[in-house]
Design a protein around this motif. Structure first.
Motif, PDB file in Angstrom:
ATOM      1  N   CYS A   1      47.025  35.336  27.426  1.00 32.81           N
ATOM      2  CA  CYS A   1      46.221  36.298  26.674  1.00 32.81           C
ATOM      3  C   CYS A   1      47.086  37.497  26.270  1.00 32.81           C
ATOM      4  N   MET A   2      47.917  37.975  27.200  1.00 34.41           N
ATOM      5  CA  MET A   2      48.764  39.134  26.927  1.00 34.41           C
ATOM      6  C   MET A   2      49.732  38.864  25.782  1.00 34.41           C
ATOM      7  N   GLU A   3      50.334  37.680  25.777  1.00 31.28           N
ATOM      8  CA  GLU A   3      51.296  37.353  24.716  1.00 31.28           C
ATOM      9  C   GLU A   3      50.611  37.279  23.361  1.00 31.28           C
ATOM     10  N   GLU A   4      49.422  36.692  23.320  1.00 29.96           N
ATOM     11  CA  GLU A   4      48.674  36.626  22.061  1.00 29.96           C
ATOM     12  C   GLU A   4      48.360  38.028  21.545  1.00 29.96           C
ATOM     13  N   LEU A   5      47.927  38.901  22.445  1.00 27.63           N
ATOM     14  CA  LEU A   5      47.607  40.272  22.057  1.00 27.63           C
ATOM     15  C   LEU A   5      48.850  41.023  21.585  1.00 27.63           C
TER      16      LEU A   5
ATOM     17  N   ALA B   1      38.490  51.792   8.653  1.00 28.53           N
ATOM     18  CA  ALA B   1      38.712  50.428   9.149  1.00 28.53           C
ATOM     19  C   ALA B   1      40.176  50.015   9.091  1.00 28.53           C
ATOM     20  N   ASP B   2      40.950  50.575   8.179  1.00 25.81           N
ATOM     21  CA  ASP B   2      42.361  50.206   8.074  1.00 25.81           C
ATOM     22  C   ASP B   2      43.206  50.830   9.181  1.00 25.81           C
ATOM     23  N   ARG B   3      42.643  51.809   9.891  1.00 29.05           N
ATOM     24  CA  ARG B   3      43.404  52.493  10.941  1.00 29.05           C
ATOM     25  C   ARG B   3      42.941  52.155  12.355  1.00 29.05           C
ATOM     26  N   VAL B   4      41.816  51.453  12.482  1.00 32.54           N
ATOM     27  CA  VAL B   4      41.285  51.103  13.811  1.00 32.54           C
ATOM     28  C   VAL B   4      41.144  49.584  13.889  1.00 32.54           C
TER      29      VAL B   4
ATOM     30  N   TYR C   1      51.061  44.278  13.242  1.00 31.35           N
ATOM     31  CA  TYR C   1      50.660  45.510  12.552  1.00 31.35           C
ATOM     32  C   TYR C   1      51.714  46.596  12.660  1.00 31.35           C
ATOM     33  N   VAL C   2      52.289  46.706  13.862  1.00 33.92           N
ATOM     34  CA  VAL C   2      53.248  47.783  14.131  1.00 33.92           C
ATOM     35  C   VAL C   2      54.480  47.644  13.244  1.00 33.92           C
ATOM     36  N   THR C   3      54.880  46.421  12.953  1.00 38.72           N
ATOM     37  CA  THR C   3      56.107  46.197  12.174  1.00 38.72           C
ATOM     38  C   THR C   3      55.863  46.175  10.681  1.00 38.72           C
TER      39      THR C   3
ATOM     40  N   ILE D   1      44.996  52.894  15.592  1.00 35.62           N
ATOM     41  CA  ILE D   1      44.424  52.815  16.930  1.00 35.62           C
ATOM     42  C   ILE D   1      44.051  51.364  17.169  1.00 35.62           C
ATOM     43  N   PHE D   2      44.679  50.737  18.141  1.00 31.13           N
ATOM     44  CA  PHE D   2      44.309  49.393  18.576  1.00 31.13           C
ATOM     45  C   PHE D   2      43.309  49.589  19.703  1.00 31.13           C
ATOM     46  N   TYR D   3      42.123  48.998  19.530  1.00 28.38           N
ATOM     47  CA  TYR D   3      41.018  49.340  20.431  1.00 28.38           C
ATOM     48  C   TYR D   3      40.533  48.103  21.176  1.00 28.38           C
ATOM     49  N   ILE D   4      40.769  48.089  22.488  1.00 25.18           N
ATOM     50  CA  ILE D   4      40.370  46.971  23.346  1.00 25.18           C
ATOM     51  C   ILE D   4      38.884  47.098  23.656  1.00 25.18           C
TER      52      ILE D   4
END
Length: 198
Positions: free
Chosen positions: A184-188, A116-119, A195-197, A4-7
């Motif tokens: 900002c979007m590109e950095e994010l 913590a490893d999943r969020v 992480y996804v890869t 879970i990527f949490y903004i």
């Protein structure tokens, strides 16, 4: 293993727009983690998109079923509004990555629940004067502007996101949204992709 990527960030930092843009990036393959609230819909909101809208009775049923991960309540000028995250049938961390959005306290509770490893936190920051301008501009677009609530949220954010609380939550990486949103979007996107890869 899904994550879970949490903004997170103070009000009027552009979290909603960033959330939508990251979900639109097909290469990231993120699904929305949609929270629940007891507050009324705002202009241009849709049930099941920004939030699942419910009432106190609906919340009590979810709590009785043991599905509420975290819950926050705020005394607003319109009464008590509750926001919460639910572990329901829409969540499949074994096979999917999700994108959520919320406040520091909700991030901490979700991290405690899943680990913590999943969020992974995505902390967005904006200079306070610019943030106040953006909040006022957004509020003026509402059919019934709630300036008192806007001010209450602005002041509450100063305490809720103090440097001490950010350190306690382990927020190390910050993404500035003061300038061009696309930067900002590109950095994010690059950060999430790392992480996804994996």
């Amino acid at each position: 293993m899904g994550r879970i990527f949490y903004i997170i960030g103070k009000s009027a930092t552009g979290k909603d727009t960033i959330y939508e843009k990251l979900l639109d990036r097909e290469e990231l393959g993120l699904k929305p983690l949609i929270p629940y609230t007891t507050r009324p819909l705002r202009a241009k909101e849709t049930e099941g998109v920004e939030y699942h809208f419910t009432d106190e009775a609906g919340l009590r049923l979810l709590e009785a079923a043991g599905k509420v991960i975290e819950l926050r309540e705020y005394q607003t000028v319109h009464g008590v509004w509750k926001y919460f995250t639910v572990d329901d049938e829409h969540l499949d961390l074994a096979h999917q990555n999700y994108l959520g959005i919320g406040v520091l306290v909700s991030y901490q509770k979700i991290r405690e629940y899943f680990g913590a490893d999943r969020v992974i936190p995505l902390y967005i920051q904006v200079e306070d004067g610019l943030r106040l301008e953006r909040a006022l501009k957004r509020e003026r677009k509402q059919e019934h502007p709630g300036y008192e609530e806007m001010c209450r949220r602005f002041l509450a954010d100063q305490q809720d996101f103090s440097e001490e609380k950010l350190r306690e939550a382990g927020i190390l990486r910050r993404f500035s949204n003061d300038g061009e949103r696309e930067i900002c979007m590109e950095e994010l996107a690059e950060y999430v992709a790392s992480y996804v890869t994996r």
